[in-house]
Write an enzyme that holds these catalytic residues in place. Structure first.
Site, PDB file in Angstrom:
ATOM      1  N   LYS A 155       0.834  -1.215   0.000  1.00 36.21           N
ATOM      2  CA  LYS A 155       0.000   0.000   0.000  1.00 36.21           C
ATOM      3  C   LYS A 155       0.864   1.259   0.000  1.00 36.21           C
ATOM      4  O   LYS A 155       0.530   2.234  -0.661  1.00 36.21           O
ATOM      5  CB  LYS A 155      -0.971  -0.016   1.177  1.00 36.21           C
ATOM      6  CG  LYS A 155      -1.978  -1.150   1.015  1.00 36.21           C
ATOM      7  CD  LYS A 155      -3.249  -0.984   1.759  1.00 36.21           C
ATOM      8  CE  LYS A 155      -4.073  -2.219   1.521  1.00 36.21           C
ATOM      9  NZ  LYS A 155      -5.361  -2.252   1.230  1.00 36.21           N
ATOM     10  N   LYS A 204      -4.549  -9.993  -6.199  1.00 30.05           N
ATOM     11  CA  LYS A 204      -5.717 -10.272  -5.350  1.00 30.05           C
ATOM     12  C   LYS A 204      -6.904  -9.403  -5.736  1.00 30.05           C
ATOM     13  O   LYS A 204      -6.726  -8.230  -6.087  1.00 30.05           O
ATOM     14  CB  LYS A 204      -5.306  -9.966  -3.899  1.00 30.05           C
ATOM     15  CG  LYS A 204      -6.281 -10.409  -2.847  1.00 30.05           C
ATOM     16  CD  LYS A 204      -5.883  -9.865  -1.468  1.00 30.05           C
ATOM     17  CE  LYS A 204      -6.482  -8.518  -1.212  1.00 30.05           C
ATOM     18  NZ  LYS A 204      -6.631  -8.139   0.189  1.00 30.05           N
ATOM     19  N   LYS A 229     -10.803  -4.430  -2.709  1.00 31.69           N
ATOM     20  CA  LYS A 229     -11.776  -3.335  -2.851  1.00 31.69           C
ATOM     21  C   LYS A 229     -11.125  -1.963  -2.995  1.00 31.69           C
ATOM     22  O   LYS A 229     -11.712  -1.081  -3.591  1.00 31.69           O
ATOM     23  CB  LYS A 229     -12.802  -3.352  -1.719  1.00 31.69           C
ATOM     24  CG  LYS A 229     -12.253  -3.173  -0.338  1.00 31.69           C
ATOM     25  CD  LYS A 229     -13.394  -3.183   0.660  1.00 31.69           C
ATOM     26  CE  LYS A 229     -13.105  -4.062   1.854  1.00 31.69           C
ATOM     27  NZ  LYS A 229     -11.885  -3.755   2.594  1.00 31.69           N
TER      28      LYS A 229
HETATM   29  N1  AQP Z   1      -9.367 -11.520  -2.605  1.00 31.69           N
HETATM   30  C1  AQP Z   1      -9.586 -12.024  -1.416  1.00 31.69           C
HETATM   31  N2  AQP Z   1      -9.662 -13.358  -1.237  1.00 31.69           N
HETATM   32  C2  AQP Z   1      -9.901 -13.893  -0.004  1.00 31.69           C
HETATM   33  N3  AQP Z   1     -10.088 -13.129   1.096  1.00 31.69           N
HETATM   34  C3  AQP Z   1     -10.029 -11.797   0.954  1.00 31.69           C
HETATM   35  N4  AQP Z   1     -10.165 -10.783   1.832  1.00 31.69           N
HETATM   36  C4  AQP Z   1     -10.043  -9.607   1.183  1.00 31.69           C
HETATM   37  N5  AQP Z   1      -9.805  -9.823  -0.119  1.00 31.69           N
HETATM   38  C5  AQP Z   1      -9.790 -11.171  -0.289  1.00 31.69           C
HETATM   39  C6  AQP Z   1     -10.432 -10.952   3.250  1.00 31.69           C
HETATM   40  O1  AQP Z   1     -11.554 -10.168   3.578  1.00 31.69           O
HETATM   41  C7  AQP Z   1     -11.442  -9.768   4.943  1.00 31.69           C
HETATM   42  C8  AQP Z   1     -11.703  -8.299   5.082  1.00 31.69           C
HETATM   43  O2  AQP Z   1     -10.699  -7.583   4.388  1.00 31.69           O
HETATM   44  P1  AQP Z   1     -10.320  -6.126   4.833  1.00 31.69           P
HETATM   45  O3  AQP Z   1     -11.430  -5.250   4.582  1.00 31.69           O
HETATM   46  O4  AQP Z   1      -9.844  -6.136   6.235  1.00 31.69           O
HETATM   47  O5  AQP Z   1      -9.119  -5.698   3.960  1.00 31.69           O
HETATM   48  P2  AQP Z   1      -8.148  -6.443   3.029  1.00 31.69           P
HETATM   49  O6  AQP Z   1      -7.686  -7.728   3.553  1.00 31.69           O
HETATM   50  O7  AQP Z   1      -7.029  -5.544   2.727  1.00 31.69           O
HETATM   51  O8  AQP Z   1      -9.116  -6.633   1.845  1.00 31.69           O
HETATM   52  P3  AQP Z   1      -9.292  -5.747   0.603  1.00 31.69           P
HETATM   53  O9  AQP Z   1     -10.583  -6.073  -0.032  1.00 31.69           O
HETATM   54  O10 AQP Z   1      -8.066  -5.882  -0.230  1.00 31.69           O
HETATM   55  O11 AQP Z   1      -9.420  -4.300   1.200  1.00 31.69           O
HETATM   56  P4  AQP Z   1      -8.565  -3.031   0.975  1.00 31.69           P
HETATM   57  O12 AQP Z   1      -8.466  -2.944  -0.494  1.00 31.69           O
HETATM   58  O13 AQP Z   1      -9.357  -1.970   1.624  1.00 31.69           O
HETATM   59  O14 AQP Z   1      -7.249  -3.243   1.637  1.00 31.69           O
HETATM   60  C9  AQP Z   1     -10.045 -10.153   5.420  1.00 31.69           C
HETATM   61  O15 AQP Z   1     -10.153 -11.339   6.177  1.00 31.69           O
HETATM   62  C10 AQP Z   1      -9.323 -10.414   4.138  1.00 31.69           C
HETATM   63  O16 AQP Z   1      -8.280 -11.345   4.299  1.00 31.69           O
END
Ligand code: AQP
Length: 329
Positions: free
Chosen positions: A112, A195, A198
């Site tokens: 990030k 991955k 969001k």
């Molecule tokens: N692509 C993915 N496959 C499996 N698990 C996923 N998670 C996120 N993307 C995937 C899991 O969703 C939970 C919540 O995620 P988060 O909101 O804490 O943030 P993250 O892990 O960083 O997920 P994002 O979607 O990529 O969010 P941003 O972009 O905001 O950082 C976690 O358990 C995560 O592992």
């Protein structure tokens, strides 16, 4: 030891199929297993620039999605992280027990921060795992359902618990990451080497996408050379990702899906994946719309914050006492 389960999602953007598979899909079953604390990680969402109105709307959406996924307010406390002040208070203590070297090795921070100018990297992004460790230890949570990308942060929390307990006695509960057997890392449909995420949407299926949009996205997902539907993440990353999605939707294991799709052409296989995702998400989306309309999430969030605060404040006191902060009552 009884199961204390904690899980959260950051309201940073539109939720994806990855978030659904990691957390929401199993929420109903999770409810049955033990005491659950399910939260909206809104303080974490501030670690990257976000418009206040968008953050508020995302938080509402996430609360409605949790309920639509089957969260039972009588069994789980659902709350906003910012409504339970103990998270931020404990953060002020715990930031002294995790070290700069280990925080700078976190993959999420490296990924990030690489997208930001050096003078625009907030301290909160760097210290994210400290607050995440606080989220976990405040509830004496021992089971943390996550996707694979969060395992490194849970490992760091475990290091913190060891370090803290070695110094002060048996004060904190040791947590454990719990990963789904299939679907622990759902990849982008347009680039299966990254991955589905969001905050960096690329080839994402969003939970708010209309069924026709979901179908179109899955039908145009990148596939690989050859024509066999076979799980081989190295040589067939696109097809392997779709197999994972199918298995996660149907709660089956990979060999079962490979057998089912033996002799299928890619097009027919993708159609089956799209059907499975739509079959799962359409009723879920209808429940979400109802909850948004009747605003039932508001009372649940308030009740959840009360329950969570009570437990979190008790833990906070225990920790304050252990480190030597004078308590006058
Ligand atoms: N692509 C993915 N496959 C499996 N698990 C996923 N998670 C996120 N993307 C995937 C899991 O969703 C939970 C919540 O995620 P988060 O909101 O804490 O943030 P993250 O892990 O960083 O997920 P994002 O979607 O990529 O969010 P941003 O972009 O905001 O950082 C976690 O358990 C995560 O592992």
């Amino acid at each position: 030891m009884a199961e204390r389960i904690l899980t959260g999602i950051k309201p940073t953007g539109q939720l994806t199929l990855g978030n659904y598979i990691a957390v929401l899909k199993n929420l109903k079953k999770t409810n049955e297993r033990g005491e659950c604390f399910i939260f909206i990680a809104d303080l974490h969402a501030l670690t990257l620039p976000i418009d206040p109105a968008v953050l508020r709307q995302n938080s509402i959406d996430l609360a409605a999605f949790y309920l639509a996924a089957g969260l039972d307010p009588n069994k789980s406390a659902m709350f906003l992280q910012s409504s339970v002040s103990a998270h931020a208070e404990l953060n002020a203590i715990m930031q002294n027990y995790l070290y700069m070297g280990e925080l700078s090795r976190m993959t999420q921070f490296k990924d990030k921060s690489a997208k930001l100018k050096e003078n625009a990297i907030g301290l909160g992004l760097f210290a994210y795992p400290v607050l995440m460790a606080c989220d976990i230890v405040l509830y004496d949570a021992n089971i943390i359902p996550v996707g694979e990308d969060q395992v490194q942060h849970i490992e760091l929390t475990r290091d913190l618990v060891n370090r803290f307990n070695n110094r002060y006695g048996n004060i904190l509960t040791m947590p454990k990451a719990e990963l789904r057997k299939v679907g622990k890392r759902i990849m982008s449909l347009s680039d299966p080497s990254v991955k589905m995420s969001k905050s960096d949407p690329k080839g994402d299926v969003f939970l708010k996408d209309e069924p026709a949009v979901i179908r179109k996205k899955i039908m145009s997902a990148v596939t690989d050379m050859g024509c066999e539907v076979k799980y081989d993440p190295e040589n067939k990353p696109g097809i392997s990702n779709l197999i994972q999605i199918y298995c996660a939707m149907k709660d089956i294991e990979i060999p079962e899906a490979e057998k089912l799709f033996e002799g299928y052409r890619y097009g027919d296989f993708k159609k089956a994946v799209a059907d499975a995702v739509i079959e799962e998400l359409e009723p879920f989306q209808n429940r979400y719309k109802e909850i948004i309309a009747n605003k039932s999430y508001e009372a649940v969030l308030k009740q959840g914050a009360e329950k969570a605060s009570k437990i979190a404040n008790e833990t906070l006191k225990r920790i304050q006492k252990a480190v030597g902060l004078l308590q006058l009552d």
